[in-house]
Design an enzyme around this catalytic site. Structure first.
Site, PDB file in Angstrom:
ATOM      1  N   GLY A  95       0.828  -1.212   0.000  1.00  9.77           N
ATOM      2  CA  GLY A  95       0.000   0.000   0.000  1.00  9.77           C
ATOM      3  C   GLY A  95       0.857   1.254   0.000  1.00  9.77           C
ATOM      4  O   GLY A  95       1.940   1.258   0.578  1.00  9.77           O
ATOM      5  N   ASP A 155       0.310   1.365   8.289  1.00 14.34           N
ATOM      6  CA  ASP A 155      -0.058   0.436   9.375  1.00 14.34           C
ATOM      7  C   ASP A 155       0.958   0.382  10.514  1.00 14.34           C
ATOM      8  O   ASP A 155       0.640  -0.101  11.592  1.00 14.34           O
ATOM      9  CB  ASP A 155      -0.227  -0.986   8.819  1.00 14.34           C
ATOM     10  CG  ASP A 155      -1.283  -1.050   7.736  1.00 14.34           C
ATOM     11  OD1 ASP A 155      -2.146  -0.156   7.690  1.00 14.34           O
ATOM     12  OD2 ASP A 155      -1.241  -1.997   6.920  1.00 14.34           O
ATOM     13  N   ALA A 172     -10.770   8.398  23.253  1.00 12.79           N
ATOM     14  CA  ALA A 172     -11.940   7.567  22.939  1.00 12.79           C
ATOM     15  C   ALA A 172     -12.423   6.809  24.170  1.00 12.79           C
ATOM     16  O   ALA A 172     -11.679   6.599  25.132  1.00 12.79           O
ATOM     17  CB  ALA A 172     -11.572   6.583  21.829  1.00 12.79           C
TER      18      ALA A 172
END
Ligand code: ADP
Length: 291
Positions: free
Chosen positions: A10, A121, A180
């Site tokens: 990627g 990643d 979060a």
């Protein structure tokens, strides 16, 4: 000196900066294989000067293109690639942990090879930072910050799906930066009891919650439906952050790290060495052997 450069797997923001830096250092000595191992096995190899254009230096993507090349996992294609690489003094490969295995194959076939981590990643072994990670996280944080006001306005909760393939680094760092309520990094942390608890804790106070979920664990809509069923409410929504994680404008940190990686590669080449040019905990560049 002839150096062959390729990007594989990627694409990751920062790759272009790295490519331009190598061009600055070695100019017409640098060639590229178009779209990674595919270009290497097909002999699509060109002088880098042909595609260097002003203005692309700090953009995401890669001017030399990248791709996945499943054939390269087969010895006979490695042999073809190695044969084409023999014209070069060095092969420099920028990619993730899969590309690293491809780089190792070339190295083990007698080619002077350098691997550099370039993947959003951040999943390369022994390495603390890979090109693209900071930008991918920035895009995730941006998505959360620009979605939550609307979620809060209706006292809902939102699941944000982020990339990472099999590795939870983007999810973990995004969760940290946005504070979060819960993060799902792997199958083990896909804990519906804990998620409903986190949502309810906020909901009873009239507040919203934000949950970060790594891709490739379970379909995000399925998770949201199951949570709504367990809660007996219809308050959980989902948002897939998507391709902006790859295409986002590189952060300042990204560009600094790309410069550092390029500097490391230049140094390794000038000293006639080989190996993996990685980043340590302090984000300093280190050279390690192929595992
Ligand atoms: P990434 O490098 O981002 O982790 P992939 O895992 O898709 O991405 O790997 C990119 C490419 O690396 C693959 O398409 C293949 O060409 C090469 N590759 C992956 N695994 C191997 C392997 N075991 N041997 C040789 N090449 C490999």
């Amino acid at each position: 000196m002839k150096i062959l450069l390729l990007c594989s797997g990627g694409d990751a923001p920062g790759m272009n900066r790295f490519i331009y830096d190598l061009y600055d250092a070695f100019k017409d000595e640098v060639y590229f294989a178009l779209a990674g191992f595919n270009g290497l096995i097909n002999g699509e190899i060109y002088p880098l000067g042909k595609v260097i254009k002003n203005g692309d230096r700090d953009s995401a993507g890669t001017i030399i293109k990248t791709s996945r090349c499943p054939e390269f996992k087969q010895k006979r294609y490695v042999k073809i690639g190695v044969n084409n690489a023999k014209d070069f003094d060095y092969v420099v490969i920028c990619g993730g942990n899969g590309s690293e295995r491809g780089a190792k194959e070339i190295f083990e076939n007698g080619i002077k090879t350098i691997f550099v981590p370039g993947t959003i990643d951040n999943d390369v072994n022994d390495n603390h930072y890979s090109m693209g990670f900071s930008t991918a996280v920035k895009e995730c944080v941006y998505a959360v910050k620009n979605t939550m006001p609307s979620i809060q306005a209706m006292t809902r909760s939102c699941l944000f799906e982020v990339m990472g393939r099999d590795f939870g680094a983007i999810a973990e760092e995004t969760a940290k930066q946005v504070d979060a309520d819960y993060v799902v990094q792997d199958k083990k942390t896909l804990d519906y009891e804990k998620m409903t608890k986190a949502i309810l804790k906020k909901y009873v106070k009239g507040q919203s919650s934000c949950i970060i979920v790594r891709e490739n664990i379970e379909k995000i809509e399925k998770i949201a439906n199951k949570l709504n069923k367990m809660l007996g409410l219809d308050i959980v929504r989902c948002h897939i952050v998507g391709r902006t994680q790859r295409g986002g404008t590189p952060t300042e940190e990204e560009l600094v790290m790309s410069d550092k990686f390029a500097g490391g590669v230049v140094d390794v080449i000038r000293h006639g060495r080989v190996g993996r040019v990685l980043a340590n905990k302090n984000k300093q560049i280190v050279l390690k052997k192929f595992n």
